[in-house]
Design an enzyme around this catalytic site. Structure first.
Site, PDB file in Angstrom:
ATOM      1  N   SER A 182       0.822  -1.212   0.000  1.00 29.44           N
ATOM      2  CA  SER A 182       0.000   0.000   0.000  1.00 29.44           C
ATOM      3  C   SER A 182       0.850   1.254   0.000  1.00 29.44           C
ATOM      4  CB  SER A 182      -0.846   0.061   1.283  1.00 29.44           C
ATOM      5  OG  SER A 182      -1.675  -1.036   1.402  1.00 29.44           O
ATOM      6  N   HIS A 226      -1.247  -3.104  -7.102  1.00 27.91           N
ATOM      7  CA  HIS A 226      -1.953  -2.711  -5.877  1.00 27.91           C
ATOM      8  C   HIS A 226      -3.463  -2.838  -6.082  1.00 27.91           C
ATOM      9  CE1 HIS A 226      -3.090   0.539  -2.761  1.00 27.91           C
ATOM     10  NE2 HIS A 226      -2.925  -0.625  -2.154  1.00 27.91           N
ATOM     11  N   GLU A 265      -3.771  -0.675  -9.338  1.00 25.23           N
ATOM     12  CA  GLU A 265      -2.711   0.258  -9.706  1.00 25.23           C
ATOM     13  C   GLU A 265      -1.498  -0.571 -10.139  1.00 25.23           C
ATOM     14  OE1 GLU A 265      -3.385   4.192  -6.946  1.00 25.23           O
ATOM     15  OE2 GLU A 265      -2.615   2.443  -5.908  1.00 25.23           O
ATOM     16  N   ASN A 299      -3.772   5.879  -2.256  1.00 25.58           N
ATOM     17  CA  ASN A 299      -3.439   6.072  -0.841  1.00 25.58           C
ATOM     18  C   ASN A 299      -2.813   7.434  -0.555  1.00 25.58           C
ATOM     19  OD1 ASN A 299      -4.586   3.762   0.079  1.00 25.58           O
ATOM     20  ND2 ASN A 299      -2.732   2.538  -0.029  1.00 25.58           N
TER      21      ASN A 299
HETATM   22  N1  CAA Z   1     -15.483  -9.416   0.363  1.00 24.21           N
HETATM   23  C1  CAA Z   1     -15.980  -9.742  -0.843  1.00 24.21           C
HETATM   24  N2  CAA Z   1     -17.133  -9.249  -1.331  1.00 24.21           N
HETATM   25  C2  CAA Z   1     -17.820  -8.415  -0.558  1.00 24.21           C
HETATM   26  C3  CAA Z   1     -17.366  -8.024   0.710  1.00 24.21           C
HETATM   27  C4  CAA Z   1     -16.151  -8.565   1.168  1.00 24.21           C
HETATM   28  N3  CAA Z   1     -15.609  -8.232   2.347  1.00 24.21           N
HETATM   29  N4  CAA Z   1     -18.269  -7.182   1.233  1.00 24.21           N
HETATM   30  C5  CAA Z   1     -19.255  -7.053   0.328  1.00 24.21           C
HETATM   31  N5  CAA Z   1     -18.975  -7.798  -0.750  1.00 24.21           N
HETATM   32  C6  CAA Z   1     -19.787  -7.922  -1.965  1.00 24.21           C
HETATM   33  C7  CAA Z   1     -21.141  -8.481  -1.665  1.00 24.21           C
HETATM   34  O1  CAA Z   1     -21.131  -9.890  -1.726  1.00 24.21           O
HETATM   35  C8  CAA Z   1     -21.997  -7.872  -2.762  1.00 24.21           C
HETATM   36  O2  CAA Z   1     -21.831  -8.627  -3.946  1.00 24.21           O
HETATM   37  P1  CAA Z   1     -23.046  -8.791  -4.977  1.00 24.21           P
HETATM   38  O3  CAA Z   1     -23.371  -7.398  -5.471  1.00 24.21           O
HETATM   39  O4  CAA Z   1     -22.444  -9.666  -6.019  1.00 24.21           O
HETATM   40  O5  CAA Z   1     -24.165  -9.415  -4.205  1.00 24.21           O
HETATM   41  C9  CAA Z   1     -21.333  -6.512  -3.030  1.00 24.21           C
HETATM   42  O6  CAA Z   1     -20.014  -6.598  -2.472  1.00 24.21           O
HETATM   43  C10 CAA Z   1     -22.087  -5.398  -2.356  1.00 24.21           C
HETATM   44  O7  CAA Z   1     -22.155  -5.727  -0.985  1.00 24.21           O
HETATM   45  P2  CAA Z   1     -23.327  -5.310  -0.020  1.00 24.21           P
HETATM   46  O8  CAA Z   1     -24.578  -5.090  -0.813  1.00 24.21           O
HETATM   47  O9  CAA Z   1     -23.371  -6.244   1.132  1.00 24.21           O
HETATM   48  O10 CAA Z   1     -22.812  -3.983   0.637  1.00 24.21           O
HETATM   49  P3  CAA Z   1     -22.477  -2.609   0.004  1.00 24.21           P
HETATM   50  O11 CAA Z   1     -23.322  -2.258  -1.149  1.00 24.21           O
HETATM   51  O12 CAA Z   1     -22.414  -1.708   1.170  1.00 24.21           O
HETATM   52  O13 CAA Z   1     -20.979  -2.776  -0.567  1.00 24.21           O
HETATM   53  C11 CAA Z   1     -18.671  -2.554  -0.296  1.00 24.21           C
HETATM   54  C12 CAA Z   1     -19.939  -3.222   0.214  1.00 24.21           C
HETATM   55  C13 CAA Z   1     -18.405  -2.967  -1.740  1.00 24.21           C
HETATM   56  C14 CAA Z   1     -17.535  -3.035   0.582  1.00 24.21           C
HETATM   57  C15 CAA Z   1     -18.865  -1.001  -0.229  1.00 24.21           C
HETATM   58  O14 CAA Z   1     -19.293  -0.637   1.064  1.00 24.21           O
HETATM   59  C16 CAA Z   1     -17.629  -0.214  -0.576  1.00 24.21           C
HETATM   60  O15 CAA Z   1     -17.319  -0.017  -1.746  1.00 24.21           O
HETATM   61  N6  CAA Z   1     -16.907   0.283   0.460  1.00 24.21           N
HETATM   62  C17 CAA Z   1     -15.693   1.041   0.270  1.00 24.21           C
HETATM   63  C18 CAA Z   1     -14.543   0.114   0.023  1.00 24.21           C
HETATM   64  C19 CAA Z   1     -13.271   0.862  -0.225  1.00 24.21           C
HETATM   65  O16 CAA Z   1     -13.184   2.092  -0.185  1.00 24.21           O
HETATM   66  N7  CAA Z   1     -12.211   0.096  -0.465  1.00 24.21           N
HETATM   67  C20 CAA Z   1     -10.872   0.622  -0.627  1.00 24.21           C
HETATM   68  C21 CAA Z   1     -10.142   0.512   0.684  1.00 24.21           C
HETATM   69  S1  CAA Z   1      -8.528   1.231   0.604  1.00 24.21           S
HETATM   70  C22 CAA Z   1      -7.586   0.032  -0.091  1.00 24.21           C
HETATM   71  O17 CAA Z   1      -8.009  -1.054  -0.388  1.00 24.21           O
HETATM   72  C23 CAA Z   1      -6.157   0.400  -0.359  1.00 24.21           C
HETATM   73  C24 CAA Z   1      -5.180   0.208   0.708  1.00 24.21           C
HETATM   74  O18 CAA Z   1      -4.005   0.026   0.379  1.00 24.21           O
HETATM   75  C25 CAA Z   1      -5.520   0.297   2.158  1.00 24.21           C
HETATM   76  P1  NAD Z   2      -3.636  -9.284   6.615  1.00 23.54           P
HETATM   77  O1  NAD Z   2      -3.038  -9.076   7.966  1.00 23.54           O
HETATM   78  O2  NAD Z   2      -5.089  -9.518   6.470  1.00 23.54           O
HETATM   79  O3  NAD Z   2      -2.902 -10.512   5.884  1.00 23.54           O
HETATM   80  C1  NAD Z   2      -1.523 -10.672   5.817  1.00 23.54           C
HETATM   81  C2  NAD Z   2      -1.270 -12.170   5.757  1.00 23.54           C
HETATM   82  O4  NAD Z   2       0.097 -12.406   5.427  1.00 23.54           O
HETATM   83  C3  NAD Z   2      -1.540 -12.887   7.089  1.00 23.54           C
HETATM   84  O5  NAD Z   2      -2.529 -13.877   6.885  1.00 23.54           O
HETATM   85  C4  NAD Z   2      -0.193 -13.488   7.454  1.00 23.54           C
HETATM   86  O6  NAD Z   2      -0.282 -14.762   8.086  1.00 23.54           O
HETATM   87  C5  NAD Z   2       0.454 -13.607   6.073  1.00 23.54           C
HETATM   88  N1  NAD Z   2       1.917 -13.719   6.107  1.00 23.54           N
HETATM   89  C6  NAD Z   2       2.809 -13.115   6.927  1.00 23.54           C
HETATM   90  N2  NAD Z   2       4.065 -13.524   6.614  1.00 23.54           N
HETATM   91  C7  NAD Z   2       3.953 -14.405   5.579  1.00 23.54           C
HETATM   92  C8  NAD Z   2       4.890 -15.168   4.818  1.00 23.54           C
HETATM   93  N3  NAD Z   2       6.193 -15.112   5.069  1.00 23.54           N
HETATM   94  N4  NAD Z   2       4.418 -15.970   3.831  1.00 23.54           N
HETATM   95  C9  NAD Z   2       3.089 -16.043   3.580  1.00 23.54           C
HETATM   96  N5  NAD Z   2       2.165 -15.345   4.270  1.00 23.54           N
HETATM   97  C10 NAD Z   2       2.591 -14.530   5.244  1.00 23.54           C
HETATM   98  O7  NAD Z   2      -3.166  -8.022   5.767  1.00 23.54           O
HETATM   99  P2  NAD Z   2      -3.803  -7.474   4.400  1.00 23.54           P
HETATM  100  O8  NAD Z   2      -4.790  -6.426   4.732  1.00 23.54           O
HETATM  101  O9  NAD Z   2      -4.168  -8.615   3.538  1.00 23.54           O
HETATM  102  O10 NAD Z   2      -2.529  -6.717   3.793  1.00 23.54           O
HETATM  103  C11 NAD Z   2      -1.539  -7.400   3.051  1.00 23.54           C
HETATM  104  C12 NAD Z   2      -0.803  -6.411   2.158  1.00 23.54           C
HETATM  105  O11 NAD Z   2      -1.748  -5.786   1.279  1.00 23.54           O
HETATM  106  C13 NAD Z   2      -0.100  -5.280   2.908  1.00 23.54           C
HETATM  107  O12 NAD Z   2       1.069  -4.962   2.197  1.00 23.54           O
HETATM  108  C14 NAD Z   2      -1.113  -4.144   2.828  1.00 23.54           C
HETATM  109  O13 NAD Z   2      -0.532  -2.876   2.955  1.00 23.54           O
HETATM  110  C15 NAD Z   2      -1.685  -4.375   1.432  1.00 23.54           C
HETATM  111  N6  NAD Z   2      -3.044  -3.832   1.193  1.00 23.54           N
HETATM  112  C16 NAD Z   2      -3.979  -3.862   2.192  1.00 23.54           C
HETATM  113  C17 NAD Z   2      -5.257  -3.389   1.919  1.00 23.54           C
HETATM  114  C18 NAD Z   2      -6.352  -3.407   2.947  1.00 23.54           C
HETATM  115  O14 NAD Z   2      -7.381  -2.771   2.747  1.00 23.54           O
HETATM  116  N7  NAD Z   2      -6.208  -4.128   4.050  1.00 23.54           N
HETATM  117  C19 NAD Z   2      -5.562  -2.884   0.639  1.00 23.54           C
HETATM  118  C20 NAD Z   2      -4.561  -2.891  -0.363  1.00 23.54           C
HETATM  119  C21 NAD Z   2      -3.293  -3.359  -0.061  1.00 23.54           C
END
Ligand code: CAA
Ligand code: NAD
Length: 294
Positions: free
Chosen positions: A119, A140, A152, A190
């Site tokens: 990330s 990503h 990405e 991000n």
């Molecule tokens: N895993 C897989 N599928 C999921 C899920 C999960 N955890 N949660 C919901 N879904 C699916 C559902 O099964 C449903 O699928 P269908 O349309 O095929 O039935 C669909 O998503 C919609 O779900 P819901 O109707 O239950 O709920 P919703 O309309 O509120 O949508 C959501 C759920 C898609 C998660 C929506 O709330 C959303 O888009 N949230 C924002 C997510 C977001 O911003 N993600 C980016 C995070 S940042 C990141 O990832 C980068 C990083 O590096 C940290």
């Molecule tokens: P998570 O904690 O859910 O999962 C990480 C997994 O890696 C764990 O199940 C752990 O047991 C496993 N692990 C640790 N060491 C390992 C090894 N040597 N070999 C195999 N598996 C190993 O974390 P996450 O949210 O899935 O994040 C994973 C990566 O994805 C991070 O780099 C995070 O920044 C990135 N990411 C996270 C998100 C998010 O929304 N959580 C979104 C995009 C990218």
């Protein structure tokens, strides 16, 4: 060389989702976890998601079986040595990621493309731990991977055009919409999303409004599918804390500094949905706001 076999390292929130979409796209997919217990939990999450899709009539039971047949779990890194592309999705820790890629570099054939789902870390630093920086990219994905359309595709200064093109086409073959990014910490999404999420925590710390009202404000005021505090619980507060520290180290800008409340919640084991408690408590039928003693 055409991509036929996909390796995924980590079967957590992201690795499980990436392995699922790869298997659904028809690739033979090998996913590696640290031990059998964590691996089985990760594979069970995928199975449950696919079963729900069958119940909803979105796929047939035969199609689900075909996806599961494409998916192979392992605890051995060496089991990924036949893969044409390997996507790493372990915890956000540079030393661990470098160690894994350096190990893989010794066993994988020259054509294998290495990709990290990081990330916030610099892909170049991971690539430098291998002898194939030209065959190294960032891929990503977004959480939840089976639902979010974006990937990405990150090109470092050392990534070859051929590798970048293959990785971009691979993203498309998974049913995703790829965008091209430079290797700056946080890439596009991000870079913009993390300061917003950290500001939402600062708003809680400053008592600007309640957790529920901050979430409601951004959902109803901006049309976001989730409020920022719900999204933080969804992403994982542990992961967000690692990301904030890495981005703050990189840019030295206060907007990336992890707020003290985030640090305390992580120290207390409040990781969000994955641990059952974050800004909300998930132990009951419906999430309720956690008592954070504020
Ligand atoms: N895993 C897989 N599928 C999921 C899920 C999960 N955890 N949660 C919901 N879904 C699916 C559902 O099964 C449903 O699928 P269908 O349309 O095929 O039935 C669909 O998503 C919609 O779900 P819901 O109707 O239950 O709920 P919703 O309309 O509120 O949508 C959501 C759920 C898609 C998660 C929506 O709330 C959303 O888009 N949230 C924002 C997510 C977001 O911003 N993600 C980016 C995070 S940042 C990141 O990832 C980068 C990083 O590096 C940290
Ligand atoms: P998570 O904690 O859910 O999962 C990480 C997994 O890696 C764990 O199940 C752990 O047991 C496993 N692990 C640790 N060491 C390992 C090894 N040597 N070999 C195999 N598996 C190993 O974390 P996450 O949210 O899935 O994040 C994973 C990566 O994805 C991070 O780099 C995070 O920044 C990135 N990411 C996270 C998100 C998010 O929304 N959580 C979104 C995009 C990218």
């Amino acid at each position: 060389m055409e991509i036929k076999t996909v390796g995924v390292i980590g079967c957590g929130l992201m690795g499980g989702g990436i392995a699922q979409v790869a298997a659904q796209a028809g690739f033979k997919t090998v996913v590696r976890e640290v031990n059998d217990d964590v691996l089985q939990k990760g594979l069970a999450r995928i199975d449950k998601f696919l079963s729900r899709s069958v119940e909803k009539g979105k796929m047939t039971a035969e199609q689900k079986d075909a996806v599961m047949a494409n998916l192979h779990g392992t605890t051995e890194l060496a089991a990924l040595k036949e893969c044409d592309i390997i996507i790493e999705a372990v915890v956000e820790n540079i030393d661990l990621k470098k160690e894994i890629f350096s190990e893989l570099d010794k066993t994988c054939p020259a054509h294998t493309i290495f990709a990290s789902n990081t990330s916030s870390l610099t892909v170049t630093e991971m690539a430098a731990a291998t002898n194939r920086p030209d065959r190294f990219v960032g891929l990503h994905f977004f959480n939840p991977v089976p639902v979010m359309k974006l990937v990405e595709v990150v090109r470092t200064i050392a990534t070859s055009q051929e590798t970048f093109d293959k990785a971009f086409a691979f993203g498309t073959s998974l049913g995703k919409e790829p965008i091209a990014c430079k290797d700056n910490s946080g890439f596009v999404v991000n870079l913009l999303l993390v300061p917003y999420l950290l500001d939402a925590i600062r708003a809680v710390e400053n008592g600007v409004a309640s957790v529920e009202d901050i979430d409601k404000g951004m959902q109803l005021g901006c049309g976001y599918p989730m409020g920022p505090l719900t999204l933080l619980d969804f992403v994982g507060l542990d992961t967000t804390y690692y990301i904030a520290n890495i981005m703050f180290d990189e840019y030295r800008e206060s907007k990336y500094a992890p707020p003290p409340l985030l640090r305390k919640m992580v120290m207390a084991g409040y990781y969000g949905r994955k641990s059952g408690k974050g800004f909300y408590d998930y132990s009951g039928d419906k999430p309720v706001v956690s008592d954070l003693g504020l």
